[in-house]
Enzyme design. Sequence first.
Site, PDB file in Angstrom:
ATOM      1  N   MET A  45       0.863  -1.206   0.000  1.00 24.72           N
ATOM      2  CA  MET A  45       0.000   0.000   0.000  1.00 24.72           C
ATOM      3  C   MET A  45       0.887   1.239   0.000  1.00 24.72           C
ATOM      4  O   MET A  45       1.949   1.237   0.624  1.00 24.72           O
ATOM      5  CB  MET A  45      -0.880   0.021   1.248  1.00 24.72           C
ATOM      6  CG  MET A  45      -1.772  -1.191   1.399  1.00 24.72           C
ATOM      7  SD  MET A  45      -2.866  -1.007   2.829  1.00 24.72           S
ATOM      8  CE  MET A  45      -3.521  -2.676   2.941  1.00 24.72           C
ATOM      9  N   HIS A  74      -1.079  -8.134  -4.208  1.00 24.53           N
ATOM     10  CA  HIS A  74      -2.212  -7.236  -4.447  1.00 24.53           C
ATOM     11  C   HIS A  74      -1.745  -5.799  -4.244  1.00 24.53           C
ATOM     12  O   HIS A  74      -1.619  -5.330  -3.117  1.00 24.53           O
ATOM     13  CB  HIS A  74      -3.328  -7.626  -3.449  1.00 24.53           C
ATOM     14  CG  HIS A  74      -4.484  -6.686  -3.401  1.00 24.53           C
ATOM     15  ND1 HIS A  74      -5.370  -6.654  -2.329  1.00 24.53           N
ATOM     16  CD2 HIS A  74      -4.930  -5.753  -4.282  1.00 24.53           C
ATOM     17  CE1 HIS A  74      -6.298  -5.750  -2.550  1.00 24.53           C
ATOM     18  NE2 HIS A  74      -6.052  -5.170  -3.718  1.00 24.53           N
ATOM     19  N   MET A  76      -1.927  -2.047  -3.941  1.00 22.97           N
ATOM     20  CA  MET A  76      -2.836  -0.920  -3.683  1.00 22.97           C
ATOM     21  C   MET A  76      -2.017   0.351  -3.793  1.00 22.97           C
ATOM     22  O   MET A  76      -1.806   1.071  -2.820  1.00 22.97           O
ATOM     23  CB  MET A  76      -3.497  -1.092  -2.308  1.00 22.97           C
ATOM     24  CG  MET A  76      -4.614  -2.133  -2.342  1.00 22.97           C
ATOM     25  SD  MET A  76      -4.976  -2.827  -0.730  1.00 22.97           S
ATOM     26  CE  MET A  76      -3.696  -4.069  -0.679  1.00 22.97           C
ATOM     27  N   MET A 145     -13.177  -6.926  -4.404  1.00 25.10           N
ATOM     28  CA  MET A 145     -12.987  -6.409  -3.042  1.00 25.10           C
ATOM     29  C   MET A 145     -14.320  -6.436  -2.294  1.00 25.10           C
ATOM     30  O   MET A 145     -15.328  -5.935  -2.799  1.00 25.10           O
ATOM     31  CB  MET A 145     -12.479  -4.955  -3.075  1.00 25.10           C
ATOM     32  CG  MET A 145     -11.064  -4.764  -3.589  1.00 25.10           C
ATOM     33  SD  MET A 145      -9.773  -5.669  -2.705  1.00 25.10           S
ATOM     34  CE  MET A 145      -9.954  -5.068  -1.026  1.00 25.10           C
ATOM     35  N   GLY A 182     -11.400  -9.385   1.907  1.00 26.52           N
ATOM     36  CA  GLY A 182     -11.923  -8.446   2.910  1.00 26.52           C
ATOM     37  C   GLY A 182     -13.072  -9.026   3.720  1.00 26.52           C
ATOM     38  O   GLY A 182     -14.120  -9.333   3.172  1.00 26.52           O
TER      39      GLY A 182
HETATM   40  C1  DX5 Z   1      -6.972  -4.886   2.689  1.00 27.26           C
HETATM   41  C2  DX5 Z   1      -6.258  -6.068   2.089  1.00 27.26           C
HETATM   42  C3  DX5 Z   1      -6.695  -7.367   2.599  1.00 27.26           C
HETATM   43  C4  DX5 Z   1      -6.704  -7.519   4.110  1.00 27.26           C
HETATM   44  C5  DX5 Z   1      -7.828  -8.435   4.449  1.00 27.26           C
HETATM   45  O1  DX5 Z   1      -6.986  -3.813   1.858  1.00 27.26           O
HETATM   46  O2  DX5 Z   1      -6.396  -6.085   0.688  1.00 27.26           O
HETATM   47  O3  DX5 Z   1      -5.959  -8.414   1.979  1.00 27.26           O
HETATM   48  O4  DX5 Z   1      -5.534  -8.002   4.656  1.00 27.26           O
HETATM   49  O5  DX5 Z   1      -7.936  -8.529   5.817  1.00 27.26           O
HETATM   50  P1  DX5 Z   1      -9.167  -9.211   6.520  1.00 27.26           P
HETATM   51  O6  DX5 Z   1      -9.230 -10.631   6.048  1.00 27.26           O
HETATM   52  O7  DX5 Z   1      -8.835  -9.101   7.971  1.00 27.26           O
HETATM   53  O8  DX5 Z   1     -10.382  -8.434   6.140  1.00 27.26           O
HETATM   54 ZN    ZN Z   2      -5.473  -7.816  -0.356  1.00 28.84          ZN
END
Ligand code: DX5
Ligand code: ZN
Length: 227
Positions: A45, A74, A76, A145, A182
């Site tokens: 991120m 992933h 972001m 998502m 998520g």
């Molecule tokens: C958040 C991430 C997810 C996050 C999910 O933006 O993309 O991968 O780690 O966490 P949980 O499973 O706790 O919702």
């Molecule tokens: Zn993720």
Amino acid sequence: MPVTFDPKRELKIAPSILSADFARLGEEIRDVEAQGADWIHVDPMDGHFVPNLTIGPNVVAAIRPHVKTVMDVHLMISPADTYIEAFANAGSDILTVHAEAGPHLDRTLQAIRGFGCKAGVALNITTPLSVIEYCLDKIDLILVMTINPGFGGQKFTHSVVDKVAAARKMIGDRPIWLEVDGGVDPTTAPLCWAAGSDVMVAGSAVFRGGTPEDYGKNIAAIKNACK
Ligand code: DX5
Ligand code: ZN
């Protein structure tokens, strides 16, 4: 290990290391894989595309030798294009960008495959499926998502289950994984599985408890709930 698509739809659990102990990432990855994780999900991120800062290509490269399954990255970050090469060289097997992370998604997807990775597209809650309609042949993974990205431990968004079902329909017999991310836990994973997703990202629901035994139980609970 290069990852190949298996047309037989099988449930995969991809623990998100965002909920792991960052001081012991290598050990956490080894533990969670020993306890049944199918892929390892990594969440860079940038503090700009999402309101949180996590890890960059150097850390991804450092954990790479510990990942014996599949490293599912992933991104972001926005713009994403500038960093595709660095994350590919860091050893990502799958590189997923958000549909909103740049002006030319099709070009970004070609770049990802050009660096030898599988190419994924993540769709935010409000992003329609139609953004990928004309580039499906360049996509290896669709990430739907089920929260607003940025943090682990948020609540699952039930209205998105319909999008998962629509994505499954859109995929048809194409070799594309359908991943959800998520708020996935033993209660919500079965809804996603029934709607057609095959890869479940789960952070807090897997790492809860903090011991390898807990990870094993947590992964089994998600898998059993989908049976
Ligand atoms: C958040 C991430 C997810 C996050 C999910 O933006 O993309 O991968 O780690 O966490 P949980 O499973 O706790 O919702
Ligand atoms: Zn993720």
